[in-house]
Design a protein around this motif. Sequence first.
Motif, PDB file in Angstrom:
ATOM      1  N   PRO A   1       0.832  -1.311  -0.034  1.00 17.39           N
ATOM      2  CA  PRO A   1      -0.065  -0.102   0.022  1.00 17.39           C
ATOM      3  C   PRO A   1       0.854   1.127  -0.067  1.00 17.39           C
ATOM      4  N   ILE A   2       2.250   1.162   0.433  1.00 17.73           N
ATOM      5  CA  ILE A   2       3.043   2.248   0.386  1.00 17.73           C
ATOM      6  C   ILE A   2       3.269   2.748  -1.129  1.00 17.73           C
ATOM      7  N   HIS A   3       2.483   2.249  -2.069  1.00 20.36           N
ATOM      8  CA  HIS A   3       3.019   2.673  -3.493  1.00 20.36           C
ATOM      9  C   HIS A   3       1.726   3.535  -3.866  1.00 20.36           C
ATOM     10  N   VAL A   4       0.691   3.575  -3.153  1.00 25.47           N
ATOM     11  CA  VAL A   4      -0.676   4.055  -3.592  1.00 25.47           C
ATOM     12  C   VAL A   4      -0.413   5.476  -3.914  1.00 25.47           C
ATOM     13  N   SER A   5       0.314   6.385  -3.236  1.00 24.62           N
ATOM     14  CA  SER A   5       0.336   7.855  -3.486  1.00 24.62           C
ATOM     15  C   SER A   5       1.120   7.710  -4.967  1.00 24.62           C
TER      16      SER A   5
ATOM     17  N   LEU B   1      12.841   7.766   7.325  1.00 29.22           N
ATOM     18  CA  LEU B   1      13.229   6.532   6.465  1.00 29.22           C
ATOM     19  C   LEU B   1      12.791   5.344   7.551  1.00 29.22           C
ATOM     20  N   ALA B   2      13.149   5.536   8.747  1.00 28.25           N
ATOM     21  CA  ALA B   2      12.358   4.511   9.700  1.00 28.25           C
ATOM     22  C   ALA B   2      11.053   4.157   9.639  1.00 28.25           C
ATOM     23  N   ARG B   3      10.140   5.461   9.608  1.00 25.87           N
ATOM     24  CA  ARG B   3       8.921   5.431   9.215  1.00 25.87           C
ATOM     25  C   ARG B   3       8.441   4.759   7.970  1.00 25.87           C
ATOM     26  N   TYR B   4       9.267   5.122   6.787  1.00 26.13           N
ATOM     27  CA  TYR B   4       8.931   4.284   5.761  1.00 26.13           C
ATOM     28  C   TYR B   4       8.951   3.005   5.725  1.00 26.13           C
ATOM     29  N   VAL B   5      10.070   2.303   6.607  1.00 24.80           N
ATOM     30  CA  VAL B   5      10.218   0.723   6.749  1.00 24.80           C
ATOM     31  C   VAL B   5       9.070   0.517   7.558  1.00 24.80           C
ATOM     32  N   HIS B   6       8.549   1.074   8.671  1.00 25.38           N
ATOM     33  CA  HIS B   6       7.542   0.517   9.409  1.00 25.38           C
ATOM     34  C   HIS B   6       6.276   0.273   8.363  1.00 25.38           C
TER      35      HIS B   6
ATOM     36  N   PRO C   1       1.427  -2.014   7.180  1.00 22.85           N
ATOM     37  CA  PRO C   1       0.633  -0.828   6.494  1.00 22.85           C
ATOM     38  C   PRO C   1      -0.538  -0.950   7.044  1.00 22.85           C
ATOM     39  N   ARG C   2      -0.985   0.433   7.256  1.00 19.12           N
ATOM     40  CA  ARG C   2      -2.579   0.857   7.302  1.00 19.12           C
ATOM     41  C   ARG C   2      -3.024   1.844   6.689  1.00 19.12           C
ATOM     42  N   ALA C   3      -4.383   1.559   6.057  1.00 17.03           N
ATOM     43  CA  ALA C   3      -4.676   2.470   5.209  1.00 17.03           C
ATOM     44  C   ALA C   3      -4.885   3.738   5.397  1.00 17.03           C
ATOM     45  N   ILE C   4      -4.943   4.261   6.437  1.00 19.39           N
ATOM     46  CA  ILE C   4      -5.262   5.765   6.861  1.00 19.39           C
ATOM     47  C   ILE C   4      -3.960   6.398   6.996  1.00 19.39           C
ATOM     48  N   ASP C   5      -2.767   5.516   6.921  1.00 18.10           N
ATOM     49  CA  ASP C   5      -1.673   6.177   7.032  1.00 18.10           C
ATOM     50  C   ASP C   5      -1.245   6.855   5.688  1.00 18.10           C
ATOM     51  N   PHE C   6      -1.688   6.286   4.534  1.00 21.30           N
ATOM     52  CA  PHE C   6      -1.209   6.729   3.263  1.00 21.30           C
ATOM     53  C   PHE C   6      -2.138   7.614   2.543  1.00 21.30           C
ATOM     54  N   SER C   7      -2.070   8.843   3.231  1.00 19.67           N
ATOM     55  CA  SER C   7      -2.562  10.027   2.543  1.00 19.67           C
ATOM     56  C   SER C   7      -1.493  10.712   1.653  1.00 19.67           C
ATOM     57  N   PRO C   8      -1.957  11.732   0.870  1.00 19.15           N
ATOM     58  CA  PRO C   8      -1.074  12.365   0.218  1.00 19.15           C
ATOM     59  C   PRO C   8      -0.320  13.555   0.986  1.00 19.15           C
ATOM     60  N   PHE C   9      -0.652  13.738   2.331  1.00 18.83           N
ATOM     61  CA  PHE C   9      -0.268  14.802   3.043  1.00 18.83           C
ATOM     62  C   PHE C   9       0.681  14.576   4.247  1.00 18.83           C
ATOM     63  N   ALA C  10       1.972  15.216   4.305  1.00 18.35           N
ATOM     64  CA  ALA C  10       2.959  14.903   5.235  1.00 18.35           C
ATOM     65  C   ALA C  10       3.629  16.164   5.516  1.00 18.35           C
TER      66      ALA C  10
ATOM     67  N   LEU D   1      -4.497  -2.649   0.782  1.00 23.02           N
ATOM     68  CA  LEU D   1      -4.503  -2.000  -0.534  1.00 23.02           C
ATOM     69  C   LEU D   1      -5.644  -1.687  -1.027  1.00 23.02           C
ATOM     70  N   TRP D   2      -6.526  -2.705  -0.796  1.00 28.25           N
ATOM     71  CA  TRP D   2      -7.972  -2.233  -1.653  1.00 28.25           C
ATOM     72  C   TRP D   2      -8.760  -1.398  -0.584  1.00 28.25           C
ATOM     73  N   SER D   3      -8.535  -1.114   0.734  1.00 28.83           N
ATOM     74  CA  SER D   3      -9.156  -0.201   1.598  1.00 28.83           C
ATOM     75  C   SER D   3      -8.683   0.932   1.289  1.00 28.83           C
ATOM     76  N   THR D   4      -7.302   1.062   1.087  1.00 29.74           N
ATOM     77  CA  THR D   4      -6.526   2.324   0.777  1.00 29.74           C
ATOM     78  C   THR D   4      -7.170   2.763  -0.719  1.00 29.74           C
TER      79      THR D   4
END
Length: 639
Positions: free
Chosen positions: A131-135, A269-274, A279-288, A397-400
């Motif tokens: 799911p990290i690739h959704v954005s 970078l540690a957050r990326y690895v985590h 993965p959690r769907a709510i984490d993968f927003s376009p905003f950081a 991934l589907w949820s995201t």
Amino acid sequence: MPRVWVMGLLLAVSLLVYWLYLPGLQGSLHFDDEVNLRGLDKVSDWESALHFSLGGWNLFGRSLALASFAAQAHEWNNNLQNLLWVNVLIHAANTFLVGCLAHAMARLHPMLRNRAVWIAAGVASIWGLAPIHVSATLTLIQRMTTLCASFQLLALLAFVVGRGYGLQRKGLAAALIFFVMPFFGLLAMLTKENGALVPLFCLVIEFCWLRQVCACPPGRFKQFLDLLLVLPLLFFLSYLAWTAWQADAAYASRNFSLSERLMTESRILARYVHDLVLPRAIDFSPFADDYPISKGWFTPFSTAISLLFWIALSSFSFWSRRYTPWPFFGLMWFLAGHLLESSVIPLELFFYHRNYLSALGPVFAFAAVLASLQDQKRIRLAAMGVTAYLGISGFVLWSTTTLWGNPLLASTLWLDRHPHSERAILYAAQRQVLIGERHSAYKILEQGARDNPENLGVNMGYLQFACLEHEKGKTQEALNGVLKAIPSAPYSNAAIDTLDKILGFVIKKECDDISTEDVMLIIGNIEKNDRFGKNTLGMAALAQIKARALFDMGNRKEAIRSLQKGLSYYPIETTLNDLATLLYEEEGADAAIELLQAWRNSPPNQGISAEKWRQSIDQQIVKYQLAKSIKMDFEIHRP
């Protein structure tokens, strides 16, 4: 297993990935999309498409990525789904290429050769379903990232296959490594700057793993190969050292220093690895843009923890090389992938799309470790664990993608998740405006301004809507908030764009509670902010806004001076045309012609081709020469 079955298996994985991304096709544009692609409005034929593609952002211009958008220019204003569909198609194709690369790499290792098919399928599945690739896939402009990765993967595949031929077919190996690989690497660079990382990925493959198990032809072949891989590394290190040396100037418009960036990136970078692993769907927003900056190794304390994490991981992976190369290979690949965007270059701090190809190394290392197991019981347990993990990843991934495909719901959830993100607040307000709920958008901005009094972009948005709602007390409160936020504010495109809109409402008498003098007060305070002053393009735009305000106040002489100052910051075509118009009206056609001739051969460094710039100016010169010769007045757009 015959190759046709390998291709079939990888195709099935790619189709699954494609299917799980389909809910996201109902998504929306995001903060970088419209700004960077609005030139698509002017694409109507081959000439305009070529101009858009070659308009250029830098030395390489990302021309291939822009060309892919130009080919869909007819979809820009009426069919976002088709534009996003191409993005999804590219990601599905990249999943297939990842599997092919993993298969080619596994076949070169004696311990992995017999399980190469399952390694390929596993790596393609884990990477494609991450799911990290959704954005990277569902943010339209990030087609630049995914298309660049397509060419990078083809280059890496050529390198690995060429190395596999090695001593047996040296001529073919040389052709693949010294011609095909650089060719696709060049295409990657013409798509996005990250394409320059191809030699570094090859360097990791060669020296962290391949040279231990696959003989390299001796003599000139080996010498040229070493030069091909080592010279780019030396170039990158020199460039990064030069950037670090120029840090004071490079970071002048940022709200963090070089040291703060490096400390913060250790956490990111540690957050990326985590988030790649759990993965959690709510984490993968376009905003950081609200990610907290590290002010010291213990501020926040997680900075020190992240540093210890990277020291421990690096030590373990280096120590484990005597037993297995995979942990060190995965770590080096991941860090090489982040060398440009997550080190000393003063880019924004956090974006998930930076992991698009960087994540491949750790995924392959994980698959290789599992494939190295010999005990049948452990193999069965590993297979069950991977299957369960893929099921969870697929569901997340589907949820995201489903959330991304519902922009109204997503804007609400993302705002709850990022209440201090300027972009999340403005996006949520925008979604409310699009469904006709302007008052709800006003309330979102009002709350956002109260929660983030230091954020200029949010306060400027609040001022705009407070004025349009004709709440005089709220308008004054919002104006005070803007003036209070300006001195310490980092540069903000949103603030400049919103100020331009506010001035437009004031001039049209749609915003009675703000005067042109109030706008001039805001502009004067922004001009004193050094972070804005270091952004030449932003200051050029601000000068144009100031000229419009001065013109509305009847001060044409000062408007001319403001436009002249704007051109000294950065030559914008509309600024030049507005200045020529005022000079014509104040001093006559000769003054306008002299101005245009002086700027004819000084096009901007980016955004418009030199030839198009000259053609546009020549047309303006002809207009003024005609006006002079026949002594007739004509209508020209005024600033």
